[in-house]
Design an enzyme around this catalytic site. Structure first.
Site, PDB file in Angstrom:
ATOM      1  N   ASP A  60       6.454  -4.762 -14.429  1.00 36.00           N
ATOM      2  CA  ASP A  60       6.425  -3.716 -13.256  1.00 36.00           C
ATOM      3  C   ASP A  60       7.451  -2.760 -13.408  1.00 36.00           C
ATOM      4  O   ASP A  60       8.662  -3.103 -13.580  1.00 36.00           O
ATOM      5  CB  ASP A  60       6.499  -4.473 -12.167  1.00 36.00           C
ATOM      6  CG  ASP A  60       6.381  -3.912 -10.735  1.00 36.00           C
ATOM      7  OD1 ASP A  60       6.451  -2.773 -10.672  1.00 36.00           O
ATOM      8  OD2 ASP A  60       6.391  -4.616  -9.668  1.00 36.00           O
ATOM      9  N   HIS A  89       2.452  -4.943 -11.574  1.00 36.91           N
ATOM     10  CA  HIS A  89       2.701  -4.768 -10.079  1.00 36.91           C
ATOM     11  C   HIS A  89       1.245  -5.224  -9.385  1.00 36.91           C
ATOM     12  O   HIS A  89       0.146  -4.698  -9.642  1.00 36.91           O
ATOM     13  CB  HIS A  89       2.947  -3.378  -9.426  1.00 36.91           C
ATOM     14  CG  HIS A  89       3.396  -3.110  -8.130  1.00 36.91           C
ATOM     15  ND1 HIS A  89       4.797  -3.542  -7.853  1.00 36.91           N
ATOM     16  CD2 HIS A  89       2.840  -2.900  -7.171  1.00 36.91           C
ATOM     17  CE1 HIS A  89       4.851  -3.632  -6.358  1.00 36.91           C
ATOM     18  NE2 HIS A  89       3.689  -2.995  -5.992  1.00 36.91           N
ATOM     19  N   SER A  97       5.002  -5.709  -2.044  1.00 40.29           N
ATOM     20  CA  SER A  97       5.293  -4.281  -2.401  1.00 40.29           C
ATOM     21  C   SER A  97       5.937  -3.680  -1.269  1.00 40.29           C
ATOM     22  O   SER A  97       6.782  -4.058  -0.786  1.00 40.29           O
ATOM     23  CB  SER A  97       3.793  -3.730  -2.683  1.00 40.29           C
ATOM     24  OG  SER A  97       4.199  -2.320  -3.292  1.00 40.29           O
ATOM     25  N   ALA A  98       5.279  -2.654  -0.699  1.00 36.01           N
ATOM     26  CA  ALA A  98       5.930  -1.970   0.597  1.00 36.01           C
ATOM     27  C   ALA A  98       6.152  -2.870   1.572  1.00 36.01           C
ATOM     28  O   ALA A  98       7.184  -2.755   2.345  1.00 36.01           O
ATOM     29  CB  ALA A  98       4.964  -0.854   0.910  1.00 36.01           C
ATOM     30  N   GLY A 101       0.750  -1.232   0.022  1.00 35.55           N
ATOM     31  CA  GLY A 101      -0.144  -0.014  -0.144  1.00 35.55           C
ATOM     32  C   GLY A 101       0.646   1.267  -0.150  1.00 35.55           C
ATOM     33  O   GLY A 101       0.380   2.384   0.420  1.00 35.55           O
ATOM     34  N   GLY A 102       2.139   1.100  -0.249  1.00 34.45           N
ATOM     35  CA  GLY A 102       2.994   2.410  -0.468  1.00 34.45           C
ATOM     36  C   GLY A 102       3.249   2.937   0.694  1.00 34.45           C
ATOM     37  O   GLY A 102       3.530   4.034   0.733  1.00 34.45           O
TER      38      GLY A 102
END
Length: 319
Positions: free
Chosen positions: A265, A295, A161-162, A85-86
């Site tokens: 990505d 991504h 991701s994050a 979620g960045g």
């Protein structure tokens, strides 16, 4: 929202407003959530429940337990998962992470612990690292599902991701202080499409700058909200390849690190660069880089998700 509108106000699509004084205000949630269900219908193969970790910080974990394990005395591999979620949006309750963790717990027959950490910009890095490190110390006594069903000697740190970024940084911390999480024994790290950045653009960032899923302006915006104020994207939090990663303990502990990514990505070059650097430092690295994709593709395309499960299973079975 058009791309031009998004770039003129890159925060709006995240449900956030940047104020004139530099502060941020959350306008609306942008991610659907799914509640935990510790006693679902008999047809549901995975039980879930939420357990607090640090109430003052509002951190907690969602546990995923295969129903078939309830009457079994056998212990399951433990996967501590950090959502993506960045660093700014989403949570352990986000519907796509809930489904993802449920499927992993089912297909790998593992006990999953999905950690909900504090998000930026309200809590910039290293807050998420601190919360997830605390979660690892909490695990061994956090809940009866864990004490009854988890094999603490067979634990993996995973992030998407994050969350993959968090898994690396927390893994580096834990490797230097393994006694702090005992009796939990880490066997390896799983970096699923990890989120990294840097000042100098990579070839994939240039090639996929206008990617519909995660365009370059969006990654810049996320780092702007997540990094400590006053640093740039070459900070060790976003660009570990620029820092002095101390991996000697990871090597001596015999940990393995799985790094996954897709050609479609824009983060792929940074993921491959990290894998290369870790190998050069003597870490046992397993790479799973594939053509096409984008991504987070496993969250929207089940055929890609089904291809991931055997990779994870083989990695965890290789003790």
């Amino acid at each position: 929202m058009s791309e031009t509108q998004a770039i003129s106000d890159p925060y709006a699509g995240l449900g956030i407003r940047k104020n004139s004084d530099g502060s941020f205000t959350r306008i609306r949630p942008i991610v659907d959530e799914t509640p935990a269900c510790p006693d679902p219908p008999i047809s549901v193969p995975i039980l879930t429940k939420d357990v607090p970790i640090n109430p003052p910080n509002n951190t907690w974990a969602r546990l995923y337990l295969p129903r078939s394990q309830i009457q079994s005395s056998a212990k399951l591999p433990l996967i501590v998962f950090f959502h993506g979620g960045g660093f700014t949006v989403a949570s352990a309750a986000s519907s796509f992470f809930h489904s993802f963790c449920s499927e992993i717990a089912l297909h790998l027959h593992a006990l999953m612990v999905s950690v909900d950490y504090r998000n930026a910009p309200e809590h910039r890095l290293p807050a998420a690292y601190d919360d997830c490190m605390e979660a690892l110390r909490w695990v061994e006594s956090g809940d009866e599902w864990l004490t009854d069903h988890a094999d603490f000697s067979n634990c993996y740190i995973m992030g998407s991701s994050a969350g993959g970024n968090i898994a690396l940084h927390v893994g580096l911390q834990v490797s230097q202080r393994v006694e702090e999480v005992a009796p939990v024994r880490i066997r390896g790290l799983i970096l699923h499409q990890p989120f990294f950045g840097g000042v100098e653009r990579t070839a994939s960032e240039i090639r996929l700058a206008e990617n519909e899923i995660i365009p370059l302006y969006l990654t810049d915006t996320l780092w702007d909200m997540a990094l400590p104020i006053g640093v740039n994207r070459d900070h060790e939090f976003s660009n570990p390849c620029k820092g002095l990663m101390e991996v000697d303990k990871i090597v001596s502990e015999g940990w393995r690190i799985l790094v996954t990514g897709y050609e479609g990505d824009l983060l792929i070059d940074r993921q491959m660069e990290l894998a290369k650097l870790l190998k050069e430092k003597g870490v046992m690295v397993v790479e799973d880089f594939r053509e096409g994709g984008f991504h987070g593709i496993e969250f929207s395309d089940q055929s890609f998700a089904r291809a991931l499960y055997p990779v994870l299973n083989n990695f965890i079975l290789h003790v």
